[in-house]
Design a protein around this motif. Structure first.
Motif, PDB file in Angstrom:
ATOM      1  N   UNK A  72      -5.836  83.061  57.528  1.00 27.22           N
ATOM      2  CA  UNK A  72      -5.442  81.457  58.107  1.00 27.22           C
ATOM      3  C   UNK A  72      -3.318  82.836  58.400  1.00 27.22           C
ATOM      4  N   UNK A  73      -3.102  81.653  58.813  1.00 31.66           N
ATOM      5  CA  UNK A  73      -2.038  82.547  59.907  1.00 31.66           C
ATOM      6  C   UNK A  73      -1.200  83.052  58.224  1.00 31.66           C
ATOM      7  N   UNK A  74      -0.042  84.351  58.757  1.00 34.31           N
ATOM      8  CA  UNK A  74       0.890  84.687  58.131  1.00 34.31           C
ATOM      9  C   UNK A  74       0.227  84.487  56.357  1.00 34.31           C
ATOM     10  N   UNK A  75      -1.070  85.232  56.849  1.00 37.64           N
ATOM     11  CA  UNK A  75      -1.830  85.800  55.144  1.00 37.64           C
ATOM     12  C   UNK A  75      -1.152  86.585  54.583  1.00 37.64           C
ATOM     13  N   UNK A  76      -0.774  87.685  55.417  1.00 39.73           N
ATOM     14  CA  UNK A  76      -0.560  88.564  54.222  1.00 39.73           C
ATOM     15  C   UNK A  76       0.965  88.205  54.460  1.00 39.73           C
ATOM     16  N   UNK A  77       1.888  87.702  54.699  1.00 37.46           N
ATOM     17  CA  UNK A  77       3.344  86.824  54.683  1.00 37.46           C
ATOM     18  C   UNK A  77       3.070  86.793  53.368  1.00 37.46           C
ATOM     19  N   UNK A  78       2.346  85.425  53.691  1.00 34.83           N
ATOM     20  CA  UNK A  78       2.680  84.518  52.698  1.00 34.83           C
ATOM     21  C   UNK A  78       2.326  85.151  50.747  1.00 34.83           C
ATOM     22  N   UNK A  79       1.390  86.054  51.280  1.00 35.70           N
ATOM     23  CA  UNK A  79       0.794  86.583  49.901  1.00 35.70           C
ATOM     24  C   UNK A  79       2.151  87.545  49.490  1.00 35.70           C
ATOM     25  N   UNK A  80       2.916  88.458  50.305  1.00 34.74           N
ATOM     26  CA  UNK A  80       4.035  88.784  49.721  1.00 34.74           C
ATOM     27  C   UNK A  80       4.785  88.392  49.372  1.00 34.74           C
ATOM     28  N   UNK A  81       5.293  86.518  49.965  1.00 38.53           N
ATOM     29  CA  UNK A  81       6.504  86.361  48.967  1.00 38.53           C
ATOM     30  C   UNK A  81       6.442  85.406  48.043  1.00 38.53           C
ATOM     31  N   UNK A  82       4.461  84.989  47.956  1.00 34.53           N
ATOM     32  CA  UNK A  82       4.152  84.328  47.222  1.00 34.53           C
ATOM     33  C   UNK A  82       4.766  84.632  45.898  1.00 34.53           C
ATOM     34  N   UNK A  83       4.016  86.354  45.993  1.00 30.67           N
ATOM     35  CA  UNK A  83       4.230  87.775  44.424  1.00 30.67           C
ATOM     36  C   UNK A  83       6.240  87.436  44.372  1.00 30.67           C
ATOM     37  N   UNK A  84       6.402  87.924  44.946  1.00 33.60           N
ATOM     38  CA  UNK A  84       7.869  88.650  44.982  1.00 33.60           C
ATOM     39  C   UNK A  84       8.818  86.725  44.257  1.00 33.60           C
ATOM     40  N   UNK A  85       9.013  85.934  45.175  1.00 38.14           N
ATOM     41  CA  UNK A  85       9.539  85.479  45.095  1.00 38.14           C
ATOM     42  C   UNK A  85       9.174  84.093  43.601  1.00 38.14           C
ATOM     43  N   UNK A  86       7.831  83.624  43.668  1.00 42.52           N
ATOM     44  CA  UNK A  86       7.537  82.598  42.917  1.00 42.52           C
ATOM     45  C   UNK A  86       7.314  83.839  41.649  1.00 42.52           C
ATOM     46  N   UNK A  87       6.675  85.003  40.917  1.00 39.78           N
ATOM     47  CA  UNK A  87       6.773  85.714  40.020  1.00 39.78           C
ATOM     48  C   UNK A  87       8.048  86.387  39.324  1.00 39.78           C
ATOM     49  N   UNK A  88       9.250  86.425  40.469  1.00 39.47           N
ATOM     50  CA  UNK A  88      10.426  86.750  40.380  1.00 39.47           C
ATOM     51  C   UNK A  88      11.466  85.648  39.491  1.00 39.47           C
ATOM     52  N   UNK A  89      11.285  84.564  39.456  1.00 36.73           N
ATOM     53  CA  UNK A  89      11.470  83.171  38.832  1.00 36.73           C
ATOM     54  C   UNK A  89      10.980  83.046  37.833  1.00 36.73           C
ATOM     55  N   UNK A  90       9.738  82.898  37.839  1.00 41.35           N
ATOM     56  CA  UNK A  90       9.278  83.291  36.383  1.00 41.35           C
ATOM     57  C   UNK A  90       9.574  84.334  35.612  1.00 41.35           C
TER      58      UNK A  90
END
Length: 215
Positions: free
Chosen positions: A28-46
């Motif tokens: 889907x559109x922006x998959x690579x970008x969202x993949x990177x963001x999800x890992x960095x941001x979500x796990x960062x706050x975790x």
């Protein structure tokens, strides 16, 4: 962007990313970008708040209220992100991006995941806004949590992102997200910027909650 607590959710493909593995977002559109963001941001706050993170992809053919939702499970201190990147409803990635035209997509996507992380942080830190306006205040808190993320990492974009937030909420009349007036009032509080810049994660979470409570 919405918090939804589901006890049972059918038709899911569980991805459970760990370490530096890809999060499974693809085709889907922006998959690579969202993949990177999800890992960095979500796990960062975790990591900041002491909970684990997992991702689950929603069935693309089934309509949901949002393209991105979260559920926090206190028993195992887990924040689960439910993602439907093909969602075409009002609360889709594509629709929300229109309100932040001119901002880098990376900044906006990070703010999306920071918003959802804000829901999990609120529950992890046991921040409760009371029964009267709980649902609306939770969304308002998550919006300001996202604004705090932009202020901390992309301060030059904070004013533009702030304007985008107000525009986005101002058109959601008659929905749980119809709180543009409250958001505008909150953003005008002189102590809010101080709350956004608090260094300690827990202190920042509670500083934002106090600002919301003052409304």
């Amino acid at each position: 962007m919405q918090y939804t607590s589901w006890a049972v959710l059918a038709s899911l493909m569980c991805l459970l990313p760990t370490g530096v593995q890809a999060n499974g977002f693809q085709n889907f559109d922006d998959a690579a970008l969202i993949d990177q963001v999800a890992g960095a941001v979500a796990r960062g706050y975790g990591k900041m708040h002491g909970y684990r993170v997992q991702f689950k992809m929603l069935n693309e053919s089934t309509p949901y209220e949002s393209a991105l939702m979260t559920q926090y499970t206190p028993a195992n201190r887990t924040c689960t992100f439910f993602i439907n990147p093909k969602d075409t409803s009002w609360h889709s990635f594509e629709h929300y991006l229109q309100f932040f035209e001119g901002l880098p997509k990376k900044v906006v996507y990070e703010a999306f995941f920071a918003h959802e992380s804000g829901h999990c942080v609120q529950f992890k830190e046991q921040i409760d806004f009371g029964p009267v306006q709980r649902a609306q205040r939770q969304e308002l808190y998550a919006d300001v949590f996202a604004l705090s993320h932009v202020e901390r990492y992309y301060p030059k974009y904070r004013p533009a992102f702030q304007m985008g937030l107000i525009k986005m909420r101002s058109v959601e009349k008659g929905t749980p997200y119809d709180f543009s007036r409250l958001l505008h009032k909150l953003l005008g509080q002189p102590d809010l910027l101080t709350a956004l810049k608090v260094t300690g994660p827990q202190d920042r979470a509670f500083a934002i909650a106090r600002a919301v409570d003052r409304l």
